[in-house]
Design a protein around this motif. Structure first.
Motif, short mmCIF file in Angstrom:
data_model
loop_
_atom_site.label_atom_id
_atom_site.label_comp_id
_atom_site.label_asym_id
_atom_site.label_seq_id
_atom_site.Cartn_x
_atom_site.Cartn_y
_atom_site.Cartn_z
N VAL A 1 2.08 -4.84 -37.00
CA VAL A 1 3.42 -5.21 -36.52
C VAL A 1 4.44 -4.98 -37.62
N VAL A 2 4.06 -5.36 -38.84
CA VAL A 2 4.97 -5.14 -39.97
C VAL A 2 5.19 -3.65 -40.20
N GLU A 3 4.09 -2.90 -40.07
CA GLU A 3 4.19 -1.45 -40.23
C GLU A 3 5.14 -0.88 -39.19
N SER A 4 4.98 -1.36 -37.97
CA SER A 4 5.82 -0.90 -36.87
C SER A 4 7.29 -1.21 -37.16
N ALA A 5 7.54 -2.41 -37.69
CA ALA A 5 8.92 -2.79 -38.02
C ALA A 5 9.48 -1.86 -39.08
N ASN A 6 8.64 -1.48 -40.05
CA ASN A 6 9.08 -0.56 -41.09
C ASN A 6 9.42 0.81 -40.52
N ILE A 7 8.56 1.26 -39.60
CA ILE A 7 8.80 2.56 -38.98
C ILE A 7 10.12 2.52 -38.20
N GLN A 8 10.31 1.41 -37.50
CA GLN A 8 11.53 1.24 -36.72
C GLN A 8 12.76 1.31 -37.63
N ASN A 9 12.64 0.69 -38.78
CA ASN A 9 13.71 0.70 -39.76
C ASN A 9 14.01 2.12 -40.23
N GLU A 10 12.92 2.83 -40.53
CA GLU A 10 13.07 4.21 -40.99
C GLU A 10 13.72 5.06 -39.92
N LEU A 11 13.27 4.85 -38.69
CA LEU A 11 13.80 5.60 -37.55
C LEU A 11 15.29 5.35 -37.42
N ARG A 12 15.64 4.11 -37.59
CA ARG A 12 17.04 3.72 -37.49
C ARG A 12 17.86 4.41 -38.58
N ASN A 13 17.33 4.41 -39.78
CA ASN A 13 18.02 5.09 -40.88
C ASN A 13 18.15 6.57 -40.60
N CYS A 14 17.05 7.12 -40.05
CA CYS A 14 17.01 8.54 -39.76
C CYS A 14 18.09 8.89 -38.73
N ILE A 15 18.16 8.10 -37.67
CA ILE A 15 19.15 8.37 -36.61
C ILE A 15 20.55 8.19 -37.18
N CYS A 16 20.70 7.18 -38.01
CA CYS A 16 21.99 6.93 -38.65
C CYS A 16 22.41 8.15 -39.46
N GLY A 17 21.44 8.70 -40.22
CA GLY A 17 21.71 9.90 -41.01
C GLY A 17 22.11 11.06 -40.13
N ILE A 18 21.36 11.25 -39.03
CA ILE A 18 21.64 12.37 -38.12
C ILE A 18 23.06 12.24 -37.57
N LEU A 19 23.40 11.03 -37.15
CA LEU A 19 24.71 10.83 -36.52
C LEU A 19 25.84 11.08 -37.51
N SER A 20 25.65 10.57 -38.74
CA SER A 20 26.74 10.77 -39.70
C SER A 20 26.84 12.24 -40.10
N LEU A 21 25.67 12.92 -40.16
CA LEU A 21 25.69 14.35 -40.49
C LEU A 21 26.38 15.14 -39.39
N LYS A 22 26.12 14.72 -38.13
CA LYS A 22 26.76 15.40 -37.00
C LYS A 22 28.27 15.27 -37.11
N LYS A 23 28.67 14.08 -37.47
CA LYS A 23 30.10 13.82 -37.60
C LYS A 23 30.70 14.79 -38.64
N VAL A 24 29.98 14.88 -39.79
CA VAL A 24 30.45 15.76 -40.86
C VAL A 24 30.46 17.20 -40.38
N LYS A 25 29.39 17.58 -39.67
CA LYS A 25 29.25 18.97 -39.22
C LYS A 25 30.40 19.36 -38.31
N TYR A 26 30.73 18.49 -37.34
CA TYR A 26 31.79 18.84 -36.41
C TYR A 26 33.15 18.76 -37.08
N ASP A 27 33.26 17.96 -38.11
CA ASP A 27 34.50 17.94 -38.88
C ASP A 27 34.71 19.27 -39.60
N ILE A 28 33.59 19.80 -40.12
CA ILE A 28 33.67 21.09 -40.81
C ILE A 28 34.10 22.18 -39.84
N GLU A 29 33.46 22.17 -38.69
CA GLU A 29 33.77 23.22 -37.72
C GLU A 29 35.16 23.00 -37.17
#
Lengths: 305, 157
Positions: free
Chosen positions: B129-157
């Motif tokens: 369960v703890v491992e799962s919570a960690n994965i969830q956290n990582e996933l959240r960070n990952c999605i957060c990264g993707i979203l902010s990168l998308k924002k940057v990408k479309y700003d560039i374009e």
């Protein structure tokens, strides 16, 4: 009844753009199985039976990339980002039927101009469950893309191709209930209800009221069982004493009266100790209420069966 | 400002990472289910062997019984490389003086083997369960990264 998930592979249903790209790829290297299937559906023949089945390891962010990522995403709030975003990849479970229907109807409503020239587009390859990619396939496409980019052949990126693709989470297997078990359950339930009903109406039915009491078994049962247990205890202690007092003399010949008494008491004591354990166990069981099991009306004396 | 190609490459890696994390999360959840089921069955077996009344909720401590410390606690820590929050399980040895009691002893001194095994299973479930919570956290960070990168990408374009 839902069974356990057997295959934990997350699968990706490729979007039109991705399917087109897969069909366009020109490479002499062996392709992964799923990719070959999609290409064959797209009308591309494959002579070589060679299949790419190597595991592609995960890419790790370099130190510099990590720094960049950190600087970009440091001030961002997840919830704000998530709320404001347009969809980038739809993530939902496969049993989310409504969602799938929505997507499917969206796909059907696509204007014909967006349809590809492929033969397969008429049969809608992206709607077929057969054409699914797993994560290794996606990594393979990523590798190919990287090579193409290096050769300046195209400037596509995997995250762009993946837009509108679906992530399909593994689904629980549905296990139908065994009809034999079902029949048995129904039968047992009926028996239980019958028994309850019998218990409830025992006082009303005059013909049944005295029936169980006629049998000897019932009378013995109605005698307090705890008394029997205590009686057993007393009997075994007395016989234990008798063994020590008389039995030992028979075995060993003439003995002193004091010694015989002592041995008798010792034997009785040992047996009493052992017996107390069983007695305690048995009395403990009696704390739980004993369900009175009434006998079926048609067979008033089952002990004679 | 980073170049578009670099943002795109980062996005690629994160997207693949995200898929990988989804897969891990599914695997983890399935494992949790498996272990928990096994533990439940072992517990049922223990009750069958020992008797329903000897392994039951009446053995558990009530509000009136003495206080004791939890044997397993969760500690937060930050991952050095990504700065993400991480959960960790902390185990404490059983010692009467410090107030750490062995919960198996609530059910008697000589408990059936099944009960011990059930306990081990639930222990593993907790780790998962703890491992799962960690994965969830990582996933959240990952999605957060993707979203902010998308924002940057479309700003560039």
């Amino acid at each position: 009844m839902k069974g356990p998930i057997q295959d934990v592979q997350v699968q990706i249903r490729p979007s039109k753009t991705l399917t087109e790209f897969i069909c366009k790829v020109k490479t002499s290297e062996p392709l992964p199985e799923n990719i070959i299937r999609i290409r064959e559906a797209g009308g591309i023949k494959h002579e070589s039976k060679e299949v790419y089945d190597k595991y592609i390891p995960k890419k790790v962010l370099s130190e510099k990339q990590r720094e960049t990522l950190k600087s970009i995403s440091s001030g961002e709030d997840f919830n704000k980002l998530f709320g404001s975003t347009s969809k980038f990849i739809d993530v939902f479970t496969a049993d989310d039927e409504e969602n799938i229907e929505n997507i499917e109807s969206e796909l059907k409503e696509d204007p014909p101009s967006t349809k590809t020239k492929l033969n397969a587009s008429e049969t809608k390859p992206n709607n077929k469950p057969d054409f699914l990619l797993n994560i290794n396939d996606i990594r393979w496409i990523d590798q190919i893309l990287e090579k193409h980019r290096a050769a300046n052949e195209c400037d596509d990126y995997i995250h762009e191709l993946l837009i509108d693709s679906e992530v399909i989470l593994p689904k629980n297997q549905f296990i139908p209930r065994n009809p034999e078990l079902e029949a048995r359950c129904v039968k047992l339930r009926e028996q239980q209800q019958e028994r309850e009903y019998r218990n409830m109406t025992k006082d009303v039915d005059a013909t049944r009221q005295h029936l169980p009491e006629d049998t000897i078994a019932y009378q013995i049962k109605t005698i307090n069982r705890q008394l029997i247990a205590v009686f057993q205890f007393v009997v075994s202690v007395i016989t234990g004493f008798a063994f020590g007092f008389i039995g030992l003399e028979y075995m060993l010949g003439e003995l002193d009266f004091g010694f015989r008494l002592f041995m008798g008491v010792m034997c009785a004591l040992i047996i009493a100790l052992a017996e107390i354990y069983f007695l305690a166990k048995k009395l403990n069981e009696y704390d739980e209420p004993i369900e009175d099991i009434p006998m079926p009306a048609r067979k008033p004396r089952p002990h004679q069966d | 400002m980073p170049k578009n190609a670099e943002v795109c490459r980062l996005l690629d890696i994160l997207t693949l990472d995200m898929l990988d994390l989804i897969q891990q999360q599914v695997q983890c959840k399935v494992d949790i289910e498996k272990h928990k089921n096994e533990g439940d069955i072992l517990l049922a077996k223990a009750r069958y062997i020992q008797g329903v009344s000897s392994v039951s909720s009446s053995q558990l401590p009530t509000e009136n019984s003495g206080d004791f410390q939890a044997l397993t606690t969760i500690a937060h820590s930050a991952d050095e490389s990504t700065g993400a929050e991480k959960f960790q399980i902390e185990k404490h040895p059983v010692s009467k003086e410090a107030g750490y009691v062995n919960p198996v002893h609530w059910f008697g001194v000589l408990v059936p083997r099944c009960l011990q095994m059930a306990r081990d299973m639930f222990d593993k479930t907790l780790q998962l369960v703890v491992e799962s919570a960690n994965i969830q956290n990582e996933l959240r960070n990952c999605i957060c990264g993707i979203l902010s990168l998308k924002k940057v990408k479309y700003d560039i374009e």
